[in-house]
Design a protein around this motif. Structure first.
Motif, mmCIF file in Angstrom:
data_model
loop_
_atom_site.group_PDB
_atom_site.id
_atom_site.type_symbol
_atom_site.label_atom_id
_atom_site.label_comp_id
_atom_site.label_asym_id
_atom_site.label_seq_id
_atom_site.Cartn_x
_atom_site.Cartn_y
_atom_site.Cartn_z
ATOM 1 N N PHE A 100 0.615 -0.801 0.150
ATOM 2 C CA PHE A 100 0.231 -0.043 0.019
ATOM 3 C C PHE A 100 1.169 1.044 0.153
ATOM 4 O O PHE A 100 0.215 2.167 -1.162
ATOM 5 N N GLY A 101 1.439 1.090 0.757
ATOM 6 C CA GLY A 101 2.856 1.957 1.447
ATOM 7 C C GLY A 101 3.751 2.175 -0.424
ATOM 8 O O GLY A 101 3.783 3.820 -1.117
ATOM 9 N N LYS A 102 3.527 2.271 -1.459
ATOM 10 C CA LYS A 102 4.723 1.659 -2.605
ATOM 11 C C LYS A 102 3.216 2.343 -3.736
ATOM 12 O O LYS A 102 3.642 3.333 -4.241
ATOM 13 N N LYS A 103 2.219 1.766 -2.716
ATOM 14 C CA LYS A 103 0.813 2.759 -4.012
ATOM 15 C C LYS A 103 1.327 4.114 -3.791
ATOM 16 O O LYS A 103 0.305 4.776 -5.204
ATOM 17 N N LEU A 104 1.253 3.956 -2.608
ATOM 18 C CA LEU A 104 0.937 5.746 -2.267
ATOM 19 C C LEU A 104 1.505 6.038 -3.048
ATOM 20 O O LEU A 104 1.520 7.516 -3.358
ATOM 21 N N ALA A 105 2.709 5.974 -2.809
ATOM 22 C CA ALA A 105 3.811 7.056 -3.438
ATOM 23 C C ALA A 105 4.230 7.034 -4.608
ATOM 24 O O ALA A 105 4.402 7.965 -5.197
ATOM 25 N N LEU A 106 3.938 6.266 -4.912
ATOM 26 C CA LEU A 106 3.489 6.262 -7.173
ATOM 27 C C LEU A 106 2.254 7.021 -6.970
ATOM 28 O O LEU A 106 2.334 8.142 -8.507
ATOM 29 N N ALA A 107 1.405 6.790 -6.383
ATOM 30 C CA ALA A 107 0.275 7.772 -7.001
ATOM 31 C C ALA A 107 0.568 9.445 -6.830
ATOM 32 O O ALA A 107 -0.151 9.996 -7.036
ATOM 33 N N ARG A 108 1.849 9.544 -5.723
ATOM 34 C CA ARG A 108 2.199 10.525 -5.607
ATOM 35 C C ARG A 108 3.231 11.312 -6.441
ATOM 36 O O ARG A 108 2.704 12.118 -6.940
ATOM 37 N N PHE A 109 3.940 10.598 -6.946
ATOM 38 C CA PHE A 109 4.555 10.793 -8.145
ATOM 39 C C PHE A 109 3.237 11.179 -9.181
ATOM 40 O O PHE A 109 3.973 12.254 -9.926
ATOM 41 N N ALA A 110 2.431 10.216 -9.836
ATOM 42 C CA ALA A 110 1.481 10.157 -10.699
ATOM 43 C C ALA A 110 0.877 11.994 -10.440
ATOM 44 O O ALA A 110 0.676 12.569 -11.934
ATOM 45 N N LEU A 111 0.278 12.566 -9.345
ATOM 46 C CA LEU A 111 -0.548 13.028 -9.031
ATOM 47 C C LEU A 111 0.675 14.259 -9.130
ATOM 48 O O LEU A 111 -0.033 15.505 -9.806
ATOM 49 N N ASP A 112 1.947 14.294 -8.340
ATOM 50 C CA ASP A 112 3.057 15.671 -8.766
ATOM 51 C C ASP A 112 2.916 16.310 -10.592
ATOM 52 O O ASP A 112 2.362 17.544 -10.986
#
Length: 415
Positions: A55-67
């Motif tokens: 979950f944490g890795k997916k959240l990090a990827l989501a932050r990258f995409a949102l950025d």
């Protein structure tokens, strides 16, 4: 003294590799240094990832995409999508145990969804000494990583050439204003690997008043070193033993800043002279562009293994580095450490790495003809063994782990 290195990437990208190597060099020197990253690429002592669960890795990827999505409405061209960072998206690490326990915080490259401007402000608000190694210009611009000749950062960013609708109060202007507030009373000391970047920093309106030291990115010369038998190394890589081998590569060879078009032009000029030469390419490439080159190509693709990358340097005769704007490329130091001379443009911090006609050739910027002259000189140089020895000796004397770690220890102690 507890030192915390903070970086978006663990073992990928030039800035991530530089942060990891500094952390390793300091630990070898007996310092209590840790590296904090959004997620680790592999298990390594003294390296901690914020997100190790699925979950944490997916959240990090989501932050990258949102950025990246926050910049999408503003981008002028999709080729510039990764050349500008609004830094609106990130995570708050100010309460992380490693941050709380650190005596010195050492920032590296922290964009792409790791630390936002608001997140940086919380770190500065802790009152701890902060060292910030700049791997590009982002800290003192309105959002671009390299300005491509624009000098608005010297007064106030506006009319940004990276934006779809540049104006007097465009996105770069607003980010510049946010950074002005961010830097007010910040406990900052900047480090730049090159004098070139230090001079740009000192000329900037945002950060020119902060102290800055020029300290290189270190390299482990017990690993990066010349091969005893380069031909045997070629055999392990499946490269020809009867050719002179030129090397070109980067994380993305299609990045216009890396100057691949000048490689194409220079090789075309030397077509009749390179019958005994081949090109070795690594990184993300365009197969169509490679097929149009004037000599045989060995495409190695992306190389994740450091040991394989070392063998590639050891097996080749010269590295091509025609960057149009660069700070202190790790690739050059890695190549020199392995005894492989470098041909590059006299731009950015590159002249601080290559000794002209001693460890390589410094060509006039954006001159394919002078790049071709450099290639001809390096390949025809009668005393190439001595040139290889000089290249490795320069790195051993100036940039090896033991030398650079002592320089940083002195910096930290002074804070």
């Amino acid at each position: 003294m507890n030192i915390l290195q903070i970086s978006t990437y663990h073992a990928t990208g030039g800035a991530g590799i530089a942060a990891r190597r500094l952390n390793e060099a300091l630990n070898r020197a007996g310092e209590a240094s840790r590296l904090l990253v959004p997620q680790t690429d592999f298990d390594e002592p003294q390296v901690t990832g914020l997100a190790e669960s699925v979950f944490g890795k997916k959240l990090a990827l989501a932050r990258f995409a949102l950025d990246r999505l926050t910049f999408l409405p503003y981008e002028r061209d999709k080729r510039d999508r990764f050349q500008f960072s609004p830094a609106r998206i990130g995570t708050d690490i100010s309460r992380h145990p490693l941050v709380r326990g650190a005596d010195v915080l050492h920032l590296h490259w922290t964009q792409f969804g790791f630390l936002s401007i608001a997140g940086l402000k919380k770190l500065f608000g802790l009152g701890k000494p902060v060292v910030w190694t700049l791997h590009d210009m982002w800290a003192f611009t309105g959002g671009c990583h390299y300005s491509r000749g624009c000098d608005h950062y010297r007064t106030h960013c506006r009319q940004c050439p990276f934006l779809r609708h540049p104006g007097e109060r465009d996105l770069s202007y607003r980010i510049f204003e946010e950074k002005t507030k961010l830097f007010a009373d910040a406990p900052l000391t900047f480090v730049t690997p090159s004098q070139w970047l230090a001079d740009l920093l000192r000329s900037s309106a945002l950060a020119g008043h902060f102290p800055v030291q020029v300290l290189p990115n270190p390299i482990d010369t017990t690993r990066f070193r010349p091969a005893a038998d380069p031909l045997a190394v070629r055999q392990t890589l499946g490269l020809p033993a009867d050719k002179k081998l030129l090397l070109f590569g980067s994380l993305n060879t299609e990045d216009p800043r890396k100057g691949f078009r000048y490689v194409q032009a220079a090789l075309a000029m030397l077509k009749k002279e390179l019958s005994d030469t081949a090109l070795v390419v690594f990184g993300k490439t365009n197969p169509d562009a490679l097929s149009r080159l004037a000599l045989p190509v060995h495409n190695l693709g992306s190389i994740a293994s450091e040991e394989k990358m070392i063998r590639v340097y050891q097996a080749t005769d010269a590295l091509l580095m025609p960057s149009l704007e660069d700070n202190f490329p790790n690739t050059i130091i890695e190549s020199l450490a392995c005894g492989t001379p470098v041909v590059g443009f006299r731009t950015g911090g590159i002249p601080e790495q290559i000794q002209h006609r001693e460890t390589g050739w410094l060509a006039e910027p954006q001159s394919a003809a002078d790049l071709a002259r450099g290639l001809r000189w390096v390949l025809d140089e009668a005393d190439r063994p001595s040139m290889r020895q000089r290249a490795a000796a320069f790195v051993e004397q100036e940039i090896r782990y033991e030398v650079v770690s002592q320089q940083f220890r002195k910096l930290y102690s002074g804070l």
